[in-house]
Design a protein around this motif. Structure first.
Motif, PDB file in Angstrom:
ATOM      1  N   GLU A 154       0.920  -1.160  -0.021  1.00 18.42           N
ATOM      2  CA  GLU A 154       0.134  -0.107   0.190  1.00 18.42           C
ATOM      3  C   GLU A 154       0.899   1.374  -0.027  1.00 18.42           C
ATOM      4  OE1 GLU A 154      -3.268   2.226   2.808  1.00 18.42           O
ATOM      5  OE2 GLU A 154      -2.982   0.093   3.176  1.00 18.42           O
ATOM      6  N   PRO A 155       0.436   2.197  -0.861  1.00 16.02           N
ATOM      7  CA  PRO A 155       1.428   3.459  -1.104  1.00 16.02           C
ATOM      8  C   PRO A 155       1.553   4.164   0.392  1.00 16.02           C
ATOM      9  CG  PRO A 155      -0.273   3.381  -2.733  1.00 16.02           C
ATOM     10  CD  PRO A 155      -0.452   2.281  -1.786  1.00 16.02           C
ATOM     11  N   ASN A 156       2.972   4.344   0.672  1.00 14.45           N
ATOM     12  CA  ASN A 156       3.191   5.072   1.797  1.00 14.45           C
ATOM     13  C   ASN A 156       2.653   4.357   3.289  1.00 14.45           C
ATOM     14  OD1 ASN A 156       4.899   7.139   2.120  1.00 14.45           O
ATOM     15  ND2 ASN A 156       3.372   8.489   2.903  1.00 14.45           N
ATOM     16  N   ALA A 157       2.628   3.051   3.227  1.00 12.04           N
ATOM     17  CA  ALA A 157       2.129   2.389   4.396  1.00 12.04           C
ATOM     18  C   ALA A 157       3.237   2.808   5.728  1.00 12.04           C
ATOM     19  CB  ALA A 157       1.914   0.840   4.450  1.00 12.04           C
ATOM     20  N   ILE A 158       4.331   2.872   5.355  1.00 12.60           N
ATOM     21  CA  ILE A 158       5.350   3.304   6.532  1.00 12.60           C
ATOM     22  C   ILE A 158       5.049   4.481   7.130  1.00 12.60           C
ATOM     23  CG2 ILE A 158       7.036   1.557   5.346  1.00 12.60           C
ATOM     24  CD1 ILE A 158       8.538   4.145   4.685  1.00 12.60           C
ATOM     25  N   HIS A 159       4.465   5.270   6.515  1.00  7.95           N
ATOM     26  CA  HIS A 159       4.130   6.631   7.142  1.00  7.95           C
ATOM     27  C   HIS A 159       2.309   6.824   7.257  1.00  7.95           C
ATOM     28  CE1 HIS A 159       8.260   7.747   5.495  1.00  7.95           C
ATOM     29  NE2 HIS A 159       8.370   7.604   6.613  1.00  7.95           N
ATOM     30  N   ASP A 160       2.091   5.589   7.509  1.00  3.92           N
ATOM     31  CA  ASP A 160       0.489   5.468   7.380  1.00  3.92           C
ATOM     32  C   ASP A 160      -0.039   6.747   8.075  1.00  3.92           C
ATOM     33  OD1 ASP A 160      -2.040   4.864   6.956  1.00  3.92           O
ATOM     34  OD2 ASP A 160      -1.918   3.147   8.411  1.00  3.92           O
ATOM     35  N   GLY A 161      -0.991   7.658   7.094  1.00  2.00           N
ATOM     36  CA  GLY A 161      -1.941   8.836   7.692  1.00  2.00           C
ATOM     37  C   GLY A 161      -1.206   9.880   7.828  1.00  2.00           C
ATOM     38  N   ARG A 162       0.212   9.966   7.617  1.00  2.00           N
ATOM     39  CA  ARG A 162       0.993  11.210   8.137  1.00  2.00           C
ATOM     40  C   ARG A 162       1.424  11.681   6.925  1.00  2.00           C
ATOM     41  NH1 ARG A 162       5.506   9.273  12.318  1.00  2.00           N
ATOM     42  NH2 ARG A 162       5.295   7.205  11.210  1.00  2.00           N
ATOM     43  N   ASP A 163       1.248  11.324   5.336  1.00  2.00           N
ATOM     44  CA  ASP A 163       1.921  11.967   4.254  1.00  2.00           C
ATOM     45  C   ASP A 163       0.964  11.897   3.381  1.00  2.00           C
ATOM     46  OD1 ASP A 163       5.242  11.177   5.106  1.00  2.00           O
ATOM     47  OD2 ASP A 163       4.537  13.238   4.846  1.00  2.00           O
ATOM     48  N   LYS A 164       1.527  11.759   2.156  1.00  2.00           N
ATOM     49  CA  LYS A 164       0.862  11.909   0.731  1.00  2.00           C
ATOM     50  C   LYS A 164      -0.578  11.207   0.611  1.00  2.00           C
ATOM     51  CE  LYS A 164       5.347  12.658  -1.633  1.00  2.00           C
ATOM     52  NZ  LYS A 164       6.280  12.113  -2.120  1.00  2.00           N
ATOM     53  N   SER A 165      -1.634  11.708  -0.155  1.00  2.00           N
ATOM     54  CA  SER A 165      -2.844  11.066  -0.165  1.00  2.00           C
ATOM     55  C   SER A 165      -3.084  10.949  -1.596  1.00  2.00           C
ATOM     56  CB  SER A 165      -3.817  11.292   0.827  1.00  2.00           C
ATOM     57  OG  SER A 165      -4.182  12.690   0.356  1.00  2.00           O
ATOM     58  N   LEU A 166      -4.241  10.139  -1.983  1.00  2.00           N
ATOM     59  CA  LEU A 166      -4.506  10.019  -3.492  1.00  2.00           C
ATOM     60  C   LEU A 166      -5.132  11.420  -3.892  1.00  2.00           C
ATOM     61  CD1 LEU A 166      -5.150   8.164  -5.826  1.00  2.00           C
ATOM     62  CD2 LEU A 166      -6.873   7.156  -4.737  1.00  2.00           C
ATOM     63  N   ASP A 167      -5.838  12.035  -2.838  1.00  2.00           N
ATOM     64  CA  ASP A 167      -6.524  13.025  -3.068  1.00  2.00           C
ATOM     65  C   ASP A 167      -5.699  14.350  -3.858  1.00  2.00           C
ATOM     66  OD1 ASP A 167      -8.964  12.081  -2.181  1.00  2.00           O
ATOM     67  OD2 ASP A 167      -8.594  13.008  -0.079  1.00  2.00           O
ATOM     68  N   GLU A 168      -4.524  14.283  -3.460  1.00  2.00           N
ATOM     69  CA  GLU A 168      -3.585  15.191  -3.875  1.00  2.00           C
ATOM     70  C   GLU A 168      -2.964  14.983  -5.491  1.00  2.00           C
ATOM     71  OE1 GLU A 168       0.008  15.194  -1.429  1.00  2.00           O
ATOM     72  OE2 GLU A 168      -1.279  15.462   0.185  1.00  2.00           O
ATOM     73  N   VAL A 169      -3.609  13.917  -6.173  1.00  4.06           N
ATOM     74  CA  VAL A 169      -3.171  13.555  -7.469  1.00  4.06           C
ATOM     75  C   VAL A 169      -4.331  14.488  -8.207  1.00  4.06           C
ATOM     76  CG1 VAL A 169      -2.918  11.855  -9.123  1.00  4.06           C
ATOM     77  CG2 VAL A 169      -2.206  11.454  -6.985  1.00  4.06           C
ATOM     78  N   ALA A 170      -4.068  14.921  -9.539  1.00  4.09           N
ATOM     79  CA  ALA A 170      -4.996  15.480 -10.312  1.00  4.09           C
ATOM     80  C   ALA A 170      -6.200  14.615 -10.706  1.00  4.09           C
ATOM     81  CB  ALA A 170      -4.161  16.020 -11.755  1.00  4.09           C
ATOM     82  N   ALA A 171      -7.390  15.283 -10.340  1.00  7.58           N
ATOM     83  CA  ALA A 171      -8.492  14.638 -10.349  1.00  7.58           C
ATOM     84  C   ALA A 171      -8.960  14.441 -11.852  1.00  7.58           C
ATOM     85  CB  ALA A 171      -9.661  15.354  -9.566  1.00  7.58           C
ATOM     86  N   ASP A 172      -8.589  15.093 -12.737  1.00  9.19           N
ATOM     87  CA  ASP A 172      -8.883  14.913 -14.115  1.00  9.19           C
ATOM     88  C   ASP A 172      -8.429  13.742 -14.601  1.00  9.19           C
ATOM     89  OD1 ASP A 172      -6.574  16.015 -14.193  1.00  9.19           O
ATOM     90  OD2 ASP A 172      -6.834  17.665 -15.704  1.00  9.19           O
ATOM     91  N   LEU A 173      -7.402  13.111 -14.060  1.00  5.95           N
ATOM     92  CA  LEU A 173      -6.778  11.833 -14.788  1.00  5.95           C
ATOM     93  C   LEU A 173      -7.954  10.818 -14.661  1.00  5.95           C
ATOM     94  CD1 LEU A 173      -3.280  12.026 -13.514  1.00  5.95           C
ATOM     95  CD2 LEU A 173      -3.926  12.329 -15.856  1.00  5.95           C
ATOM     96  N   PRO A 174      -8.095   9.726 -15.440  1.00  3.31           N
ATOM     97  CA  PRO A 174      -8.573   8.473 -15.224  1.00  3.31           C
ATOM     98  C   PRO A 174      -8.173   7.851 -13.715  1.00  3.31           C
ATOM     99  CG  PRO A 174      -7.640   8.497 -17.548  1.00  3.31           C
ATOM    100  CD  PRO A 174      -7.017   9.692 -16.883  1.00  3.31           C
ATOM    101  N   ALA A 175      -9.323   7.032 -13.205  1.00  2.00           N
ATOM    102  CA  ALA A 175      -8.836   6.667 -11.842  1.00  2.00           C
ATOM    103  C   ALA A 175      -7.715   5.899 -11.933  1.00  2.00           C
ATOM    104  CB  ALA A 175     -10.329   5.802 -11.430  1.00  2.00           C
ATOM    105  N   GLU A 176      -7.585   4.962 -12.855  1.00  6.38           N
ATOM    106  CA  GLU A 176      -6.244   3.886 -12.617  1.00  6.38           C
ATOM    107  C   GLU A 176      -5.213   4.776 -12.791  1.00  6.38           C
ATOM    108  OE1 GLU A 176      -6.948   1.411 -16.419  1.00  6.38           O
ATOM    109  OE2 GLU A 176      -8.264   2.923 -16.631  1.00  6.38           O
ATOM    110  N   ALA A 177      -5.043   5.754 -13.676  1.00  7.46           N
ATOM    111  CA  ALA A 177      -3.968   6.673 -13.878  1.00  7.46           C
ATOM    112  C   ALA A 177      -3.662   7.344 -12.530  1.00  7.46           C
ATOM    113  CB  ALA A 177      -4.054   7.688 -14.864  1.00  7.46           C
ATOM    114  N   ARG A 178      -4.788   7.888 -12.060  1.00  4.73           N
ATOM    115  CA  ARG A 178      -4.317   8.595 -10.473  1.00  4.73           C
ATOM    116  C   ARG A 178      -3.785   7.708  -9.659  1.00  4.73           C
ATOM    117  NH1 ARG A 178      -8.851  10.781  -7.441  1.00  4.73           N
ATOM    118  NH2 ARG A 178      -7.615  12.458  -6.677  1.00  4.73           N
TER     119      ARG A 178
END
Length: 393
Positions: free
Chosen positions: A197-221
């Motif tokens: 899982e992305p960034n599991a070693i810093h779970d809840g403390r760093d980057k989230s999926l919401d920060e990726v451009a919302a206009d990209l297709p879901a799989e690309a995000r």
């Protein structure tokens, strides 16, 4: 990450000089370039290539080393496929690093042979060696550039992106689970402790999926999110500049004072255990309060649990139960001197022992873990060296 967006793509590549390319499965190549370098001047990475069909990220370093990292699919974050999970303490990662780069620095031929066997198993993806934020921190703070690069390269290559989830996140979940079961008679779905899982070693403390451009297709995000998280970890660990780490002495001082108090005020085993339980619960107070709030229980419920059920429930928790036992053993040991890294070692080793198939730790901590596991009636496999691990594997 399957689906129409990536079905036609073989590889997507970004180079240090800003060159970008997409190679399609039919052989077509789409190229572009950026006006600036993609990576920072101190970065060791020269190219990053995403292979959507194999769910892999390939990183190339300035020294010509290739790192292959497994990437998760949204619906399958921890595809272990029955492979054993093995957590190595920092000194054993050093043994693997030396076996690869400076084998003469491994004094024991038996340990060197065991290390080589572990390297082979990990390279062939027959075992999983998750990295943790503790190992990342220990590696990044090393001042010697060569030692830091070699350690980082070894961890990244052999872990292949697998991570031990942040112990703080797992502790919080265990407390929530206990309170939810106790007061709402239902269970929560546990997160995978060893995961891609992305960034599991810093779970809840760093980057989230919401920060990726919302206009990209879901799989690309999702792909951008996964690549950015693990790519950032790799880039930080391999960077030419170290990341200074200053210990916070307050925790160490507090527990040393309590250890001295127990030594100066001797008591029977039962009273000593009650005292260490009180210290443990006081030290966990903020985590317990947060778990109670998230579980929706009243202050009366929490007070009742604290005084009547907490010790029984904690003993069942995979990692926090072990942490409490190791803490008791260390607090109750006459003449023990607390070191700055004791909290880190205790938290990560007890978390690993709660969720991994095998743990290989430093001698004293392995001894504390083994004794604690025995008292709790568990069957976790704890080893003091790599050849002991290999014998059992």
């Amino acid at each position: 990450m399957s689906g129409s967006f990536f079905d036609r793509i073989s590889v997507m590549r970004i180079d240090r000089d800003g060159a970008m390319s997409i190679v399609f499965v039919d052989g077509r190549v789409l190229s572009a370039s950026s006006t600036r370098e993609i990576f920072e001047p101190t970065s060791a990475i020269t190219s990053s290539a995403y292979h959507p069909h194999s769910h892999q990220l390939h990183l190339q370093t300035k020294r010509g080393h290739n790192i292959v990292i497994e990437l998760p699919e949204p619906a399958e974050l921890a595809p272990l496929d029955d492979r054993p999970t093995i957590y190595l303490d920092q000194n054993h990662w050093s043994t693997l690093t030396n076996t690869i780069h400076e084998p003469h620095r491994v004094p024991s031929e038996q340990e060197r042979a065991a290390a080589q066997h572990i390297i082979t198993l990990a390279t062939e993806r027959r075992i999983v060696l998750p990295m943790s934020s503790a190992q990342m921190s220990e590696t990044c703070k090393k001042v010697d550039v060569e030692q830091r690069y070699r350690r980082a390269l070894t961890i990244l290559r052999l872990s292949a992106g697998w991570q031990l989830r942040d112990p703080l996140a797992l502790r919080r979940f265990e407390l929530r689970q206990a309170l939810t079961v106790r007061f709402h008679t239902r269970c929560l779905i546990p997160p995978a402790a060893v995961t891609l899982e992305p960034n599991a070693i810093h779970d809840g403390r760093d980057k989230s999926l919401d920060e990726v451009a919302a206009d990209l297709p879901a799989e690309a995000r999702w792909a951008v999110h996964a690549i950015r998280c693990i790519g950032g970890i790799a880039d930080t660990m391999l960077d030419d500049d170290h990341v200074p780490h200053d210990p916070v002495p307050g925790w160490t001082v507090g527990f040393q004072q309590f250890t001295d108090f127990l030594q100066d005020n001797p008591s029977g085993k039962e009273l000593k255990r009650r005292r260490t339980q009180a210290k443990f619960m006081a030290d966990s107070g903020n985590e317990v309060a947060l778990a109670a709030s998230m579980s929706g229980i009243t202050t009366d419920d929490l007070s009742n649990w604290f005084f009547n059920d907490s010790e029984e429930d904690v003993s069942r928790m995979p990692s926090l139960g072990l942490f409490r036992e190791v803490l008791h053993e260390k607090l109750a040991k006459n003449g023990l001197r607390w070191e700055h890294n004791d909290l880190t070692d205790m938290m990560y080793l007890t978390t690993a022992a709660g969720y991994c198939d095998h743990v290989v730790g430093e001698r004293s901590h392995a001894s504390h873990l083994t004794n604690s596991i025995r008292r709790l009636g568990r069957t976790v496999r704890v080893h003091r060296n790599l050849h002991g691990l290999v014998e059992e594997l």
